[in-house]
Write a protein that holds these residues in place. Sequence first.
Motif, short mmCIF file in Angstrom:
data_model
loop_
_atom_site.label_atom_id
_atom_site.label_comp_id
_atom_site.label_asym_id
_atom_site.label_seq_id
_atom_site.Cartn_x
_atom_site.Cartn_y
_atom_site.Cartn_z
N GLY A 91 5.98 -12.04 23.19
CA GLY A 91 5.40 -11.84 21.87
C GLY A 91 3.75 -11.17 22.16
O GLY A 91 3.45 -10.53 23.20
N LEU A 92 3.11 -11.18 21.18
CA LEU A 92 1.84 -10.67 21.09
C LEU A 92 0.85 -11.58 20.22
O LEU A 92 1.18 -12.00 19.26
N THR A 93 -0.32 -11.73 20.84
CA THR A 93 -1.49 -12.37 20.29
C THR A 93 -2.57 -11.53 19.84
O THR A 93 -2.97 -10.47 20.55
N LEU A 94 -3.26 -11.92 18.55
CA LEU A 94 -4.36 -10.95 18.23
C LEU A 94 -5.59 -11.74 18.35
O LEU A 94 -5.71 -12.58 17.45
N LYS A 120 -10.04 -7.55 11.00
CA LYS A 120 -9.82 -6.92 9.58
C LYS A 120 -9.78 -5.13 10.09
O LYS A 120 -9.11 -4.66 9.16
N GLU A 121 -10.15 -4.85 11.18
CA GLU A 121 -10.35 -3.37 11.42
C GLU A 121 -9.05 -3.03 12.26
O GLU A 121 -8.69 -1.81 12.83
N LEU A 122 -8.27 -4.05 12.98
CA LEU A 122 -6.98 -3.74 13.74
C LEU A 122 -5.84 -3.50 12.70
O LEU A 122 -5.38 -4.35 11.81
N SER A 123 -5.49 -2.28 12.95
CA SER A 123 -4.48 -1.63 12.18
C SER A 123 -2.97 -2.32 12.39
O SER A 123 -2.58 -2.62 13.51
N SER A 124 -2.22 -2.35 11.39
CA SER A 124 -0.69 -2.58 11.63
C SER A 124 -0.13 -1.73 12.44
O SER A 124 0.69 -2.03 13.13
N ASP A 125 -0.46 -0.29 12.42
CA ASP A 125 0.15 0.70 13.19
C ASP A 125 -0.18 0.26 14.73
O ASP A 125 0.76 0.50 15.62
N LYS A 126 -1.37 -0.09 15.24
CA LYS A 126 -1.66 -0.26 16.46
C LYS A 126 -0.78 -1.62 16.98
O LYS A 126 -0.12 -1.69 18.05
N VAL A 127 -0.68 -2.58 16.19
CA VAL A 127 -0.15 -3.96 16.41
C VAL A 127 1.42 -3.46 16.64
O VAL A 127 2.12 -3.67 17.35
N PHE A 128 2.05 -2.78 15.73
CA PHE A 128 3.53 -2.30 15.64
C PHE A 128 3.79 -1.36 17.13
O PHE A 128 4.70 -1.67 17.54
N GLU A 129 2.90 -0.55 17.31
CA GLU A 129 2.94 0.20 18.40
C GLU A 129 3.21 -0.41 19.83
O GLU A 129 3.99 -0.49 20.53
N LYS A 130 2.37 -1.56 19.88
CA LYS A 130 2.12 -2.42 20.90
C LYS A 130 3.48 -3.35 20.86
O LYS A 130 4.06 -3.44 21.93
N LEU A 131 3.83 -3.90 19.75
CA LEU A 131 5.22 -4.72 19.76
C LEU A 131 6.20 -3.71 20.13
O LEU A 131 7.27 -4.47 21.01
N CYS A 132 6.40 -2.70 19.72
CA CYS A 132 7.51 -1.84 20.13
C CYS A 132 7.73 -1.50 21.65
O CYS A 132 8.81 -1.36 22.21
N LYS A 133 6.65 -1.49 22.28
CA LYS A 133 6.73 -1.41 23.69
C LYS A 133 7.08 -2.87 24.48
O LYS A 133 7.66 -2.76 25.47
N LEU A 134 6.82 -3.75 23.83
CA LEU A 134 6.89 -4.99 24.54
C LEU A 134 8.31 -5.61 23.96
O LEU A 134 8.94 -6.42 24.79
N ILE A 135 8.83 -5.43 22.85
CA ILE A 135 10.19 -6.11 22.31
C ILE A 135 11.25 -5.54 23.26
O ILE A 135 12.30 -6.10 23.42
#
Length: 135
Positions: A91-94, A120-135
């Motif tokens: 997983g990933l925590t913010l 609020k400034e953390l984009s869904s793109d950045k989270v998705f990119e990190k998720l894809c690297k970890l999943i």
Amino acid sequence: FCSPHLKLKKWPHYNELIKKILNNFKNKYKVITAPGPNEISLSDDIDAVTVLDNGEAINISQLTSLIKDSAFVVANDTGPAHITAHVGAKGLTLFGKHTTPYKVNIETKNFKAIQVNDLKELSSDKVFEKLCKLI
């Protein structure tokens, strides 16, 4: 979600992330949320399947089992994030500026963190990119 008095821990872009997950992974994953007792009505605003036990929030044992059986967890810095880290789930925590992942010792081999000054400034793109690297 997060405690009502800790709104600075709440990331407001979950629906955008969910759309990215569903568009990119199609039916490979089911996106769910498990709201706490005071968050059930808030889950109506999230485009995910809400996991409840007879209309009530699941208990800590059920939540832990759900986390262990999940392919991946994305969470604010909350109790479920810490459970995810300690049961060895992926997983990933913010994190916002309220504390650091290092200070609370949450990162593991399978569980990573993203820290920014303002969630609020953390984009869904950045989270998705990190998720894809970890999943």
